[in-house]
Scaffold this motif. Structure first.
Motif, PDB file in Angstrom:
ATOM      1  N   VAL A  98       0.837  -1.204   0.000  1.00 33.59           N
ATOM      2  CA  VAL A  98       0.000   0.000   0.000  1.00 33.59           C
ATOM      3  C   VAL A  98       0.874   1.256   0.000  1.00 33.59           C
ATOM      4  O   VAL A  98       0.594   2.218  -0.721  1.00 33.59           O
ATOM      5  CB  VAL A  98      -0.976  -0.024   1.199  1.00 33.59           C
ATOM      6  CG1 VAL A  98      -1.643   1.317   1.398  1.00 33.59           C
ATOM      7  CG2 VAL A  98      -2.009  -1.101   0.999  1.00 33.59           C
ATOM      8  N   VAL A  99       1.946   1.239   0.780  1.00 31.89           N
ATOM      9  CA  VAL A  99       2.852   2.395   0.808  1.00 31.89           C
ATOM     10  C   VAL A  99       3.530   2.574  -0.539  1.00 31.89           C
ATOM     11  O   VAL A  99       3.639   3.704  -1.053  1.00 31.89           O
ATOM     12  CB  VAL A  99       3.879   2.241   1.949  1.00 31.89           C
ATOM     13  CG1 VAL A  99       4.992   3.271   1.837  1.00 31.89           C
ATOM     14  CG2 VAL A  99       3.194   2.354   3.298  1.00 31.89           C
ATOM     15  N   MET A 100       3.987   1.476  -1.150  1.00 29.81           N
ATOM     16  CA  MET A 100       4.614   1.572  -2.476  1.00 29.81           C
ATOM     17  C   MET A 100       3.633   2.136  -3.499  1.00 29.81           C
ATOM     18  O   MET A 100       3.996   2.978  -4.321  1.00 29.81           O
ATOM     19  CB  MET A 100       5.102   0.194  -2.939  1.00 29.81           C
ATOM     20  CG  MET A 100       6.359  -0.274  -2.294  1.00 29.81           C
ATOM     21  SD  MET A 100       6.837  -1.939  -2.808  1.00 29.81           S
ATOM     22  CE  MET A 100       6.863  -1.828  -4.579  1.00 29.81           C
ATOM     23  N   TYR A 101       2.397   1.675  -3.444  1.00 35.78           N
ATOM     24  CA  TYR A 101       1.377   2.138  -4.375  1.00 35.78           C
ATOM     25  C   TYR A 101       1.083   3.625  -4.165  1.00 35.78           C
ATOM     26  O   TYR A 101       0.959   4.385  -5.126  1.00 35.78           O
ATOM     27  CB  TYR A 101       0.106   1.306  -4.206  1.00 35.78           C
ATOM     28  CG  TYR A 101      -0.988   1.668  -5.167  1.00 35.78           C
ATOM     29  CD1 TYR A 101      -0.879   1.354  -6.513  1.00 35.78           C
ATOM     30  CD2 TYR A 101      -2.126   2.334  -4.739  1.00 35.78           C
ATOM     31  CE1 TYR A 101      -1.872   1.689  -7.401  1.00 35.78           C
ATOM     32  CE2 TYR A 101      -3.135   2.678  -5.617  1.00 35.78           C
ATOM     33  CZ  TYR A 101      -2.999   2.346  -6.945  1.00 35.78           C
ATOM     34  OH  TYR A 101      -3.990   2.690  -7.825  1.00 35.78           O
ATOM     35  N   ALA A 102       1.005   4.053  -2.905  1.00 33.15           N
ATOM     36  CA  ALA A 102       0.726   5.459  -2.611  1.00 33.15           C
ATOM     37  C   ALA A 102       1.875   6.358  -3.073  1.00 33.15           C
ATOM     38  O   ALA A 102       1.640   7.440  -3.632  1.00 33.15           O
ATOM     39  CB  ALA A 102       0.484   5.649  -1.114  1.00 33.15           C
ATOM     40  N   ILE A 103       3.095   5.925  -2.869  1.00 35.12           N
ATOM     41  CA  ILE A 103       4.246   6.716  -3.323  1.00 35.12           C
ATOM     42  C   ILE A 103       4.250   6.820  -4.837  1.00 35.12           C
ATOM     43  O   ILE A 103       4.491   7.899  -5.398  1.00 35.12           O
ATOM     44  CB  ILE A 103       5.557   6.093  -2.799  1.00 35.12           C
ATOM     45  CG1 ILE A 103       5.661   6.285  -1.293  1.00 35.12           C
ATOM     46  CG2 ILE A 103       6.766   6.685  -3.500  1.00 35.12           C
ATOM     47  CD1 ILE A 103       6.813   5.531  -0.663  1.00 35.12           C
ATOM     48  N   ARG A 104       3.985   5.715  -5.513  1.00 30.93           N
ATOM     49  CA  ARG A 104       3.976   5.738  -6.983  1.00 30.93           C
ATOM     50  C   ARG A 104       2.877   6.650  -7.514  1.00 30.93           C
ATOM     51  O   ARG A 104       3.084   7.426  -8.444  1.00 30.93           O
ATOM     52  CB  ARG A 104       3.801   4.326  -7.537  1.00 30.93           C
ATOM     53  CG  ARG A 104       3.873   4.290  -9.064  1.00 30.93           C
ATOM     54  CD  ARG A 104       3.849   2.878  -9.583  1.00 30.93           C
ATOM     55  NE  ARG A 104       2.659   2.142  -9.225  1.00 30.93           N
ATOM     56  CZ  ARG A 104       1.556   2.113  -9.972  1.00 30.93           C
ATOM     57  NH1 ARG A 104       1.495   2.785 -11.087  1.00 30.93           N
ATOM     58  NH2 ARG A 104       0.520   1.405  -9.589  1.00 30.93           N
ATOM     59  N   ARG A 105       1.686   6.564  -6.889  1.00 31.74           N
ATOM     60  CA  ARG A 105       0.578   7.416  -7.341  1.00 31.74           C
ATOM     61  C   ARG A 105       0.869   8.895  -7.103  1.00 31.74           C
ATOM     62  O   ARG A 105       0.524   9.736  -7.924  1.00 31.74           O
ATOM     63  CB  ARG A 105      -0.716   7.020  -6.620  1.00 31.74           C
ATOM     64  CG  ARG A 105      -1.221   5.644  -6.976  1.00 31.74           C
ATOM     65  CD  ARG A 105      -1.880   5.613  -8.272  1.00 31.74           C
ATOM     66  NE  ARG A 105      -3.085   6.426  -8.185  1.00 31.74           N
ATOM     67  CZ  ARG A 105      -3.957   6.543  -9.134  1.00 31.74           C
ATOM     68  NH1 ARG A 105      -3.800   5.888 -10.251  1.00 31.74           N
ATOM     69  NH2 ARG A 105      -5.006   7.318  -8.993  1.00 31.74           N
ATOM     70  N   SER A 106       1.504   9.222  -5.985  1.00 34.62           N
ATOM     71  CA  SER A 106       1.810  10.631  -5.719  1.00 34.62           C
ATOM     72  C   SER A 106       2.865  11.145  -6.694  1.00 34.62           C
ATOM     73  O   SER A 106       2.795  12.299  -7.130  1.00 34.62           O
ATOM     74  CB  SER A 106       2.270  10.822  -4.279  1.00 34.62           C
ATOM     75  OG  SER A 106       3.513  10.202  -4.060  1.00 34.62           O
ATOM     76  N   ARG A 107       3.840  10.316  -7.048  1.00 27.14           N
ATOM     77  CA  ARG A 107       4.836  10.729  -8.036  1.00 27.14           C
ATOM     78  C   ARG A 107       4.206  10.928  -9.418  1.00 27.14           C
ATOM     79  O   ARG A 107       4.542  11.875 -10.110  1.00 27.14           O
ATOM     80  CB  ARG A 107       5.941   9.684  -8.139  1.00 27.14           C
ATOM     81  CG  ARG A 107       6.903   9.714  -6.996  1.00 27.14           C
ATOM     82  CD  ARG A 107       7.996   8.726  -7.158  1.00 27.14           C
ATOM     83  NE  ARG A 107       8.830   8.655  -5.983  1.00 27.14           N
ATOM     84  CZ  ARG A 107       9.682   7.678  -5.738  1.00 27.14           C
ATOM     85  NH1 ARG A 107       9.808   6.684  -6.578  1.00 27.14           N
ATOM     86  NH2 ARG A 107      10.403   7.718  -4.624  1.00 27.14           N
ATOM     87  N   GLU A 108       3.292  10.021  -9.782  1.00 28.87           N
ATOM     88  CA  GLU A 108       2.615  10.168 -11.066  1.00 28.87           C
ATOM     89  C   GLU A 108       1.752  11.436 -11.094  1.00 28.87           C
ATOM     90  O   GLU A 108       1.704  12.134 -12.104  1.00 28.87           O
ATOM     91  CB  GLU A 108       1.754   8.947 -11.354  1.00 28.87           C
ATOM     92  CG  GLU A 108       2.542   7.713 -11.713  1.00 28.87           C
ATOM     93  CD  GLU A 108       1.654   6.492 -11.911  1.00 28.87           C
ATOM     94  OE1 GLU A 108       0.425   6.599 -11.705  1.00 28.87           O
ATOM     95  OE2 GLU A 108       2.200   5.433 -12.250  1.00 28.87           O
ATOM     96  N   ALA A 109       1.070  11.726  -9.993  1.00 30.87           N
ATOM     97  CA  ALA A 109       0.230  12.936  -9.931  1.00 30.87           C
ATOM     98  C   ALA A 109       1.086  14.190  -9.988  1.00 30.87           C
ATOM     99  O   ALA A 109       0.701  15.177 -10.609  1.00 30.87           O
ATOM    100  CB  ALA A 109      -0.615  12.918  -8.658  1.00 30.87           C
ATOM    101  N   ARG A 110       2.236  14.161  -9.342  1.00 29.75           N
ATOM    102  CA  ARG A 110       3.124  15.308  -9.356  1.00 29.75           C
ATOM    103  C   ARG A 110       3.692  15.537 -10.752  1.00 29.75           C
ATOM    104  O   ARG A 110       3.825  16.669 -11.202  1.00 29.75           O
ATOM    105  CB  ARG A 110       4.262  15.085  -8.361  1.00 29.75           C
ATOM    106  CG  ARG A 110       5.046  16.339  -8.063  1.00 29.75           C
ATOM    107  CD  ARG A 110       6.120  16.116  -7.003  1.00 29.75           C
ATOM    108  NE  ARG A 110       5.696  15.237  -5.922  1.00 29.75           N
ATOM    109  CZ  ARG A 110       6.429  14.250  -5.449  1.00 29.75           C
ATOM    110  NH1 ARG A 110       7.625  14.009  -5.947  1.00 29.75           N
ATOM    111  NH2 ARG A 110       5.994  13.507  -4.442  1.00 29.75           N
ATOM    112  N   ASN A 111       4.011  14.462 -11.460  1.00 26.00           N
ATOM    113  CA  ASN A 111       4.567  14.584 -12.799  1.00 26.00           C
ATOM    114  C   ASN A 111       3.510  14.991 -13.828  1.00 26.00           C
ATOM    115  O   ASN A 111       3.814  15.676 -14.798  1.00 26.00           O
ATOM    116  CB  ASN A 111       5.233  13.272 -13.228  1.00 26.00           C
ATOM    117  CG  ASN A 111       6.502  12.996 -12.452  1.00 26.00           C
ATOM    118  OD1 ASN A 111       7.112  13.896 -11.883  1.00 26.00           O
ATOM    119  ND2 ASN A 111       6.888  11.730 -12.402  1.00 26.00           N
ATOM    120  N   ASP A 112       2.274  14.551 -13.638  1.00 22.43           N
ATOM    121  CA  ASP A 112       1.210  14.883 -14.585  1.00 22.43           C
ATOM    122  C   ASP A 112       0.675  16.290 -14.369  1.00 22.43           C
ATOM    123  O   ASP A 112       0.202  16.927 -15.289  1.00 22.43           O
ATOM    124  CB  ASP A 112       0.050  13.885 -14.470  1.00 22.43           C
ATOM    125  CG  ASP A 112       0.430  12.511 -15.007  1.00 22.43           C
ATOM    126  OD1 ASP A 112       1.432  12.443 -15.751  1.00 22.43           O
ATOM    127  OD2 ASP A 112      -0.254  11.541 -14.665  1.00 22.43           O
TER     128      ASP A 112
END
Length: 82
Positions: free
Chosen positions: A67-81
């Motif tokens: 869950v933590v890995m998924y949350a970090i990945r989603r936040s990075r994707e949102a920041r990049n988009d």
């Protein structure tokens, strides 16, 4: 869903998911074997009796890691988009 909107599942997440499923599944099978052995009045190897005590907490910790890995990945994707 188009290819641009399709979620990407990374190799580490997929491996972690299969590890979680196998550890928890094997723990549940050991618990069922312990219940059946008690009903049938025969003994099992101690490893089979102890495995759920170790496997289930490890499975829960791996779920938290996923869950933590998924949350970090989603936040990075949102920041990049954004």
């Amino acid at each position: 869903m188009t290819n641009a909107n399709k979620p990407v599942i990374h190799r580490a997440e997929r491996s972690l998911t299969f590890m979680i499923a196998s550890i928890i599944g094997l723990s549940i099978l050991c618990m069922i074997a312990a219940f059946v052995s008690q009903l049938a009045h025969f003994t099992l190897l101690p490893v089979i009796l102890i495995f759920p005590l170790i496997g289930l907490p490890i499975g829960v910790l791996l779920i938290v890691v996923l869950v933590v890995m998924y949350a970090i990945r989603r936040s990075r994707e949102a920041r990049n988009d954004g």
